[in-house]
Design a protein around this motif. Structure first.
Motif, PDB file in Angstrom:
ATOM      1  N   ALA A 119       5.800 -44.961  51.652  1.00  0.00           N
ATOM      2  CA  ALA A 119       6.539 -44.399  52.973  1.00  0.00           C
ATOM      3  C   ALA A 119       7.231 -43.192  52.918  1.00  0.00           C
ATOM      4  O   ALA A 119       7.706 -42.637  53.942  1.00  0.00           O
ATOM      5  CB  ALA A 119       7.940 -45.557  53.176  1.00  0.00           C
ATOM      6  N   GLY A 120       7.405 -42.474  51.781  1.00  0.00           N
ATOM      7  CA  GLY A 120       7.889 -41.039  51.771  1.00  0.00           C
ATOM      8  C   GLY A 120       9.228 -40.925  50.706  1.00  0.00           C
ATOM      9  O   GLY A 120       9.670 -39.994  51.080  1.00  0.00           O
ATOM     10  N   LYS A 121       9.476 -42.117  50.271  1.00  0.00           N
ATOM     11  CA  LYS A 121      10.814 -42.180  49.555  1.00  0.00           C
ATOM     12  C   LYS A 121      10.874 -41.169  48.302  1.00  0.00           C
ATOM     13  O   LYS A 121      11.572 -40.194  48.106  1.00  0.00           O
ATOM     14  CB  LYS A 121      10.913 -43.518  48.731  1.00  0.00           C
ATOM     15  N   THR A 122       9.904 -41.013  47.621  1.00  0.00           N
ATOM     16  CA  THR A 122       9.663 -39.926  46.288  1.00  0.00           C
ATOM     17  C   THR A 122       9.544 -38.775  46.878  1.00  0.00           C
ATOM     18  O   THR A 122      10.207 -37.864  46.264  1.00  0.00           O
ATOM     19  CB  THR A 122       8.579 -40.502  45.267  1.00  0.00           C
ATOM     20  N   SER A 123       8.727 -38.404  47.926  1.00  0.00           N
ATOM     21  CA  SER A 123       8.701 -37.217  48.448  1.00  0.00           C
ATOM     22  C   SER A 123      10.160 -36.624  48.918  1.00  0.00           C
ATOM     23  O   SER A 123      10.449 -35.490  48.705  1.00  0.00           O
ATOM     24  CB  SER A 123       7.835 -37.316  49.775  1.00  0.00           C
ATOM     25  N   LEU A 124      11.018 -37.716  49.543  1.00  0.00           N
ATOM     26  CA  LEU A 124      12.132 -37.147  49.949  1.00  0.00           C
ATOM     27  C   LEU A 124      13.045 -36.664  48.684  1.00  0.00           C
ATOM     28  O   LEU A 124      13.736 -35.600  48.619  1.00  0.00           O
ATOM     29  CB  LEU A 124      13.086 -38.297  50.709  1.00  0.00           C
ATOM     30  N   LEU A 125      12.946 -37.332  47.710  1.00  0.00           N
ATOM     31  CA  LEU A 125      13.537 -36.984  46.243  1.00  0.00           C
ATOM     32  C   LEU A 125      13.089 -35.662  45.824  1.00  0.00           C
ATOM     33  O   LEU A 125      13.758 -34.766  45.301  1.00  0.00           O
ATOM     34  CB  LEU A 125      13.554 -37.923  45.160  1.00  0.00           C
ATOM     35  N   ASN A 126      11.635 -35.404  45.953  1.00  0.00           N
ATOM     36  CA  ASN A 126      11.104 -34.147  45.356  1.00  0.00           C
ATOM     37  C   ASN A 126      11.551 -33.138  46.156  1.00  0.00           C
ATOM     38  O   ASN A 126      11.782 -31.826  45.750  1.00  0.00           O
ATOM     39  CB  ASN A 126       9.581 -34.195  45.561  1.00  0.00           C
ATOM     40  N   ILE A 127      11.866 -33.256  47.324  1.00  0.00           N
ATOM     41  CA  ILE A 127      12.362 -32.303  48.372  1.00  0.00           C
ATOM     42  C   ILE A 127      13.815 -31.732  47.785  1.00  0.00           C
ATOM     43  O   ILE A 127      14.107 -30.650  47.930  1.00  0.00           O
ATOM     44  CB  ILE A 127      12.201 -32.358  49.821  1.00  0.00           C
ATOM     45  N   ILE A 128      14.703 -32.828  47.774  1.00  0.00           N
ATOM     46  CA  ILE A 128      15.962 -32.702  47.512  1.00  0.00           C
ATOM     47  C   ILE A 128      16.152 -31.915  46.139  1.00  0.00           C
ATOM     48  O   ILE A 128      17.071 -30.920  45.760  1.00  0.00           O
ATOM     49  CB  ILE A 128      16.664 -34.007  47.549  1.00  0.00           C
ATOM     50  N   SER A 129      15.277 -32.189  45.220  1.00  0.00           N
ATOM     51  CA  SER A 129      15.272 -31.556  43.770  1.00  0.00           C
ATOM     52  C   SER A 129      14.456 -30.240  43.548  1.00  0.00           C
ATOM     53  O   SER A 129      14.595 -29.933  42.522  1.00  0.00           O
ATOM     54  CB  SER A 129      15.029 -32.634  42.610  1.00  0.00           C
TER      55      SER A 129
END
Length: 267
Positions: A49-59
């Motif tokens: 869904a893009g959950k890990t991608s969102l964390l990768n963007i934040i970090s």
């Protein structure tokens, strides 16, 4: 562990209109969400869904194509991961990212790097102030290992540990940074129920005793409902729902997202 609650003027972590595309794949699409100071928030959604991608963007591991990320009003959108870590944002990974050839203590000590002022050469040979700094950081690492119940494993090679203990070591390394925001990517993935209950207890204690903001990706809905003050639902890179766990649980869009995924698997 000492209390380390944030000041009342903290604005927290704010994600505004973030989008990221990899070739023809849209990982996140115009996602906006804020994570309240001292809050436990869970990000849920079907696989891919893009959950890990969102964390990768934040970090800072991914730079968004559009949008903005800020912490307490400071724009961190284009910052490197090391810069973001120095601001007090730590994370764990879905696939455990430890140095298996190092001991548990050595892995945890790596999490102290942003707090070390002496140069690498001085730390290697314990010159002058470096010796005192090493003692101070080691004491902090020992305190964290004791909190997570892994002191007895301090001299074990991390690669020799059972899966559940490796997950604890990764959490310990993230805690060693003394973050104000902790991003946890499936910290209970692959664990049995007893291990999940223990990890949930650790996460709750970190939040309560240190006031650490927790952003959690988790597939176990029981854990999500138990731990979270707020739940964000992502599907196909878009945020489709946000609210208290009880509200999200009965949201028609959320139900459709999960049921639709199940039906597709049965075809």
């Amino acid at each position: 562990m000492d209390s380390n609650h944030p000041s009342s003027d903290s604005q927290g972590l704010i994600v505004t209109g973030v989008s990221k595309r990899f070739g023809g794949v849209l990982a996140t699409s115009d996602v906006s969400v804020s994570f309240g100071v001292g809050e436990i928030s869970s990000i849920i959604g079907p696989n891919g869904a893009g959950k890990t991608s969102l964390l990768n963007i934040i970090s800072g591991f991914y730079t968004p194509d559009a949008g903005r990320i800020s912490i307490d009003g400071l724009d961190i959108t284009a910052m490197r991961p090391s810069q973001i870590a120095s601001l007090g944002i730590a994370r764990t990974f879905q696939n455990i990212a430890l140095f298996t050839g190092l001991t548990v203590l050595e892995n945890v000590m790596l999490g102290r790097h942003v707090h070390m002022s002496c140069g690498l050469l001085a730390n290697t040979f314990f010159w002058g102030a470096a010796r005192k700094e090493e003692v101070r950081h080691r004491a902090r690492a020992e305190e964290i290992m004791s909190f997570l119940g892994i002191t007895h494993l301090r001299d074990k090679m991390t690669g020799e540990l059972a899966y559940g203990f490796r997950k604890r070591v990764e959490l310990a390394r993230a805690m060693a940074l003394e973050p104000r925001i902790l991003l946890l990517d499936e910290p209970m993935g692959g664990m049995n129920q007893e291990e999940k209950a223990e990890m949930a207890g650790f996460i709750r204690e970190v939040n309560l005793k240190r006031g650490t903001t927790i952003v959690l990706i988790e597939h176990d809905m029981g854990v999500v409902m138990e731990l979270s003050q707020r739940v964000i639902v992502i599907e196909r890179g878009m945020k489709i729902a946000e609210g208290a766990p009880a509200e999200v649980q009965v949201n028609p869009a959320v139900i459709q997202a999960y049921l639709g995924t199940r039906k597709e698997r049965q075809v």
